[in-house]
Each structure stands twice: as structure tokens, then as C-alpha cells.
Design a protein around this motif. Structure first.
Motif, PDB file in Angstrom:
ATOM      1  N   LEU A 185      -6.772  25.466  91.622  1.00 47.82           N
ATOM      2  CA  LEU A 185      -8.131  26.041  91.645  1.00 47.82           C
ATOM      3  C   LEU A 185      -8.453  26.606  93.030  1.00 47.82           C
ATOM      4  N   ARG A 186      -8.158  25.815  94.062  1.00 52.32           N
ATOM      5  CA  ARG A 186      -8.443  26.271  95.433  1.00 52.32           C
ATOM      6  C   ARG A 186      -7.622  27.514  95.776  1.00 52.32           C
ATOM      7  N   LEU A 187      -6.369  27.518  95.360  1.00 55.56           N
ATOM      8  CA  LEU A 187      -5.494  28.656  95.664  1.00 55.56           C
ATOM      9  C   LEU A 187      -5.979  29.923  94.938  1.00 55.56           C
ATOM     10  N   LEU A 188      -6.313  29.772  93.656  1.00 58.56           N
ATOM     11  CA  LEU A 188      -6.760  30.949  92.893  1.00 58.56           C
ATOM     12  C   LEU A 188      -8.106  31.464  93.420  1.00 58.56           C
ATOM     13  N   ASN A 189      -8.965  30.544  93.871  1.00 60.20           N
ATOM     14  CA  ASN A 189     -10.222  30.980  94.498  1.00 60.20           C
ATOM     15  C   ASN A 189      -9.927  31.781  95.766  1.00 60.20           C
TER      16      ASN A 189
ATOM     17  N   MET B  79      -7.304  33.453  96.337  1.00 67.58           N
ATOM     18  CA  MET B  79      -6.706  34.738  95.938  1.00 67.58           C
ATOM     19  C   MET B  79      -7.702  35.615  95.162  1.00 67.58           C
ATOM     20  N   LYS B  80      -8.939  35.124  95.070  1.00 66.11           N
ATOM     21  CA  LYS B  80     -10.038  35.883  94.448  1.00 66.11           C
ATOM     22  C   LYS B  80      -9.776  36.229  92.979  1.00 66.11           C
ATOM     23  N   VAL B  81      -9.178  35.279  92.278  1.00 68.03           N
ATOM     24  CA  VAL B  81      -8.954  35.456  90.832  1.00 68.03           C
ATOM     25  C   VAL B  81     -10.266  35.196  90.092  1.00 68.03           C
ATOM     26  N   GLY B  82     -10.637  36.103  89.199  1.00 74.58           N
ATOM     27  CA  GLY B  82     -11.836  35.901  88.376  1.00 74.58           C
ATOM     28  C   GLY B  82     -11.505  34.979  87.212  1.00 74.58           C
ATOM     29  N   TYR B  83     -12.324  33.943  87.002  1.00 75.61           N
ATOM     30  CA  TYR B  83     -12.063  32.969  85.934  1.00 75.61           C
ATOM     31  C   TYR B  83     -12.761  33.377  84.633  1.00 75.61           C
ATOM     32  N   ASP B  84     -12.034  33.294  83.505  1.00 69.59           N
ATOM     33  CA  ASP B  84     -12.697  33.354  82.201  1.00 69.59           C
ATOM     34  C   ASP B  84     -12.696  31.940  81.613  1.00 69.59           C
ATOM     35  N   LYS B  85     -13.231  31.808  80.399  1.00 71.62           N
ATOM     36  CA  LYS B  85     -13.370  30.482  79.768  1.00 71.62           C
ATOM     37  C   LYS B  85     -12.043  29.768  79.606  1.00 71.62           C
TER      38      LYS B  85
END
Ligand code: AMP
Ligand code: MN
Ligand code: MN
Length: 329
Positions: free
Chosen positions: A141-145, A147-153
């Protein structure tokens, strides 16, 4: 690299991953919720960035996880990985936990390890090993944040799964404020905690209870009730048609006995290998014991596998002796 707030770690890991054309994201054999969650969340996140990540686990996925999205996209080693240029190993403390993907490490393929086990052997080229995190899923979660990944459901749900399962649904000593703030973010983004709890905790077959009945029959207490031990031989699993890696919760029932500090549950597979699951309640470090037997884990949850068709009870006795000595030291 162990500082969970360090910007440098994220930058280094993210820059290697984004340069890769075809990374393989690999979890560990005998996968648990954190492993499946980490493999799928990282792969989904990278797909959103246009990176063709391949989610892999070299082991059958336990049926309890079949209700989660993208689980059927996880492939084992029969997938053609000859074109891959990076191996990203998640939730795996040693390279032998990767199953047949270990060979890619041995061949010198560039690799990144993302893990929270204290016993990690730093077998990657770059190792982000951070035991202060409750789960590898929380690190993802921290890494994807970063990397500015947009989260879907679906991504939020899959990412939540690993944090929930590796914390025993928010009960273990690894649960701190960051766990709650991170899962609050995932719930806000669409993760459904009740769905995850139902899928993971309330889909047993009645045969699981029959196995528990056999395991209760084999229950022994040692050291004035400080140590609880039980086991299931392979014939029980055959009788009820359940694979031994699909029956994992009983060690927690043993730990729940009020006098117990250390719980041991052993299950034997169809090849005579015995998987030892170790748990402790507070002070006892089961990861040290597991390491002595070639395994690993965390202070309160660890395991190892022993090839001992003829020596099942001998191995158990050796383990009990080591536990007894450590309790007395
Ligand atoms: P389990 O009892 O299988 O649920 O595993 C508890 C913890 O010990 C998990 O964090 C596993 O990653 C770790 N573990 C279990 N088996 C092994 C093994 N053979 N080698 C290293 N770590 C293990
Ligand atoms: Mn795991
Ligand atoms: Mn984990």
C-alpha cells in the motif's frame, strides 16, 4: 533498509520496478492471505501504471480465496517466464519459499525483495525488509501510494485482505495506529471488511470441523499447560478430502487456551513432509526455534517444514525439547 518512513527506499524500489518491462511478482509456497494479497495488489497496481506484471505463486491457491477477484490470474511456474527481466519477491523470507521460481534467483536475474519477516535472509539484489510493518500488504500500500497508483474498489479489497489476515483481523501485537489509518484509507476506497471476514472465516466445510475433532483427539499439554501440541497425519486429510495446506487455523485454537504460551500444530502431507506451525502468545520468540529447524517467521508466528516420513514423532519430540530449554533459559 528498515526505516518505514524512508523516502530513499521507496525511490530505489519504485525506480527499479518502473524500469522493468515484464516483472514477475512472486509469493511464497503454501500461500496465506498476505501472500495472495501482496502478489495481486502489486500486480494490479503495476498494470494501472502500464507495466505488464505477471502474478505468480508456485502452489495451489487454497479454495478459501477463490471468491476474490483476479485469483484465477495467478500462475505457477509452468507459465513462460523466459522473457522476464525482474523478479519481485513478496512476503517470502528465504529463496526456497519461492518454489521453483528460486531458480531465477540462482540464475542471477535482477530481483527485489519486499517483506516483513524478521528472519529474512536478504536474498534479493535489493531488499526492502521492514519487520515494523504488520504485513507485506501494508508495505505494498505504501509503495503504490508512493508510485501514485489510483485505487479502485478491487485493488482496495485485495490490499485490505493481507493486512486483515496477517493481523488476525486486527488482534495481534503488530497492530498499531498505522494499521488502522491504512485500512481506514482502503475502506474509504471501497474495501469491504465484512466480505473479507465472511470469505476467510466463515466458509469452512463440515469436514474442517471433523478434522478439528481429530486434532482435538491428538491434543497434548506440556510444561504445566504452557505448551500445547497437536497434529494430523495424512490419513485424516485423505479421509475428509481436504488438502493439508487448506487447514491452517487450528494452531490458533491451541494458543487460545488460557495457560498456553507456545502452540505447535503439525500437519503431514501426502509425501510424508510435516509442516510445523508455531505460535506464541507474548514473550516466547517462535521464529528463533523455527530458524533452528530451517524455517522462519515472526516472534509470535513461525513455521518450518520437515521431511520426516519415518520420524514424525521424533521431530516433534526434538522440537518440544528445544522449546522446553528456551522456556527455562
Ligand atoms: P504458518 O504457521 O504456516 O501460518 O506460518 C506462520 C509464519 O511462519 C508465516 O509468517 C510464515 O511465513 C512463516 N513460515 C511458515 N513456514 C515457513 C518455512 N518453511 N520457512 C520460513 N518461514 C515459514
Ligand atoms: Mn505469508
Ligand atoms: Mn506476511
Amino acid at each position: 533498509m528498515t526505516d518505514q518512513s524512508s523516502f530513499g527506499v521507496f525511490e530505489q524500489v519504485a525506480s527499479i520496478i518502473t524500469k522493468s518491462k515484464l516483472p514477475v511478482v512472486c509469493g511464497h509456497i503454501m500461500p496465506d492471505g498476505d501472500c495472495i494479497s501482496s502478489v495481486l495488489s502489486l500486480s494490479l497496481g503495476l498494470w494501472k501504471l502500464g507495466i505488464q506484471a505477471v502474478p505468480t505463486i508456485d502452489w495451489p491457491i487454497p479454495s478459501g480465496f477463490e471468491g476474490f477477484p483476479y485469483v484465477q490470474d495467478i500462475s505457477d511456474f509452468s507459465q513462460d517466464v523466459s522473457q522476464t527481466d525482474l523478479l519481485i519477491c513478496v512476503d517470502s523470507s528465504t529463496k526456497d519459499r519461492l518454489g521453483r521460481f528460486e531458480i531465477l534467483i540462482d540464475k542471477g536475474l535482477p530481483s527485489v525483495v519486499i517483506d516483513h519477516h524478521t528472519t529474512n535472509t536478504m536474498f534479493g539484489e535489493v531488499n526492502w525488509v521492514a519487520p515494523e510493518f504488520s504485513s507485506t500488504a501494508q508495505m505494498i500500500l505504501r509503495l503504490l501510494n508512493f508510485m501514485k497508483v489510483g485505487y479502485d474498489k478491487e485493488l482496495a479489497l485485495l490490499n485490505y485482505l493481507g493486512i486483515a489476515t496477517d493481523t488476525g483481523f486486527f488482534r495481534y501485537s503488530t497492530v498499531d495506529e498505522t494499521v488502522f489509518s491504512d485500512v481506514a484509507e482502503l475502506v474509504r476506497l471501497g474495501a469491504d471488511p465484512a466480505f473479507v471476514a465472511r470469505q476467510v472465516l466463515e466458509r469452512d466445510r463440515v469436514e474442517h470441523l471433523y478434522l478439528k475433532r481429530d486434532a482435538i483427539n491428538n491434543l497434548e499439554l506440556h510444561q504445566s499447560g504452557l505448551v500445547a501440541v497437536s497434529y494430523l497425519r495424512n490419513d485424516s486429510f485423505v479421509r475428509y478430502g481436504i488438502r493439508e495446506d487448506e487447514f491452517s487455523g487450528f494452531v490458533n485454537d491451541l494458543r487460545a487456551i488460557d495457560t498456553v504460551e507456545v502452540a505447535v500444530f503439525v500437519s503431514e502431507d501426502d509425501k510424508g513432509n510435516a509442516h510445523f506451525s508455531l505460535r506464541s502468545k507474548t514473550f516466547f520468540d517462535v521464529s528463533r526455534v523455527a530458524q533452528d529447524f530451517g524455517g522462519g517467521g515472526h516472534k509470535n508466528a513461525a513455521g518450518f517444514t520437515h521431511t520426516c516420513s519415518e520420524g514424525f514423532h521424533k521431530a516433534l519430540e526434538e522440537l518440544l525439547q528445544v522449546i522446553k530449554e528456551q522456556l527455562q533459559s
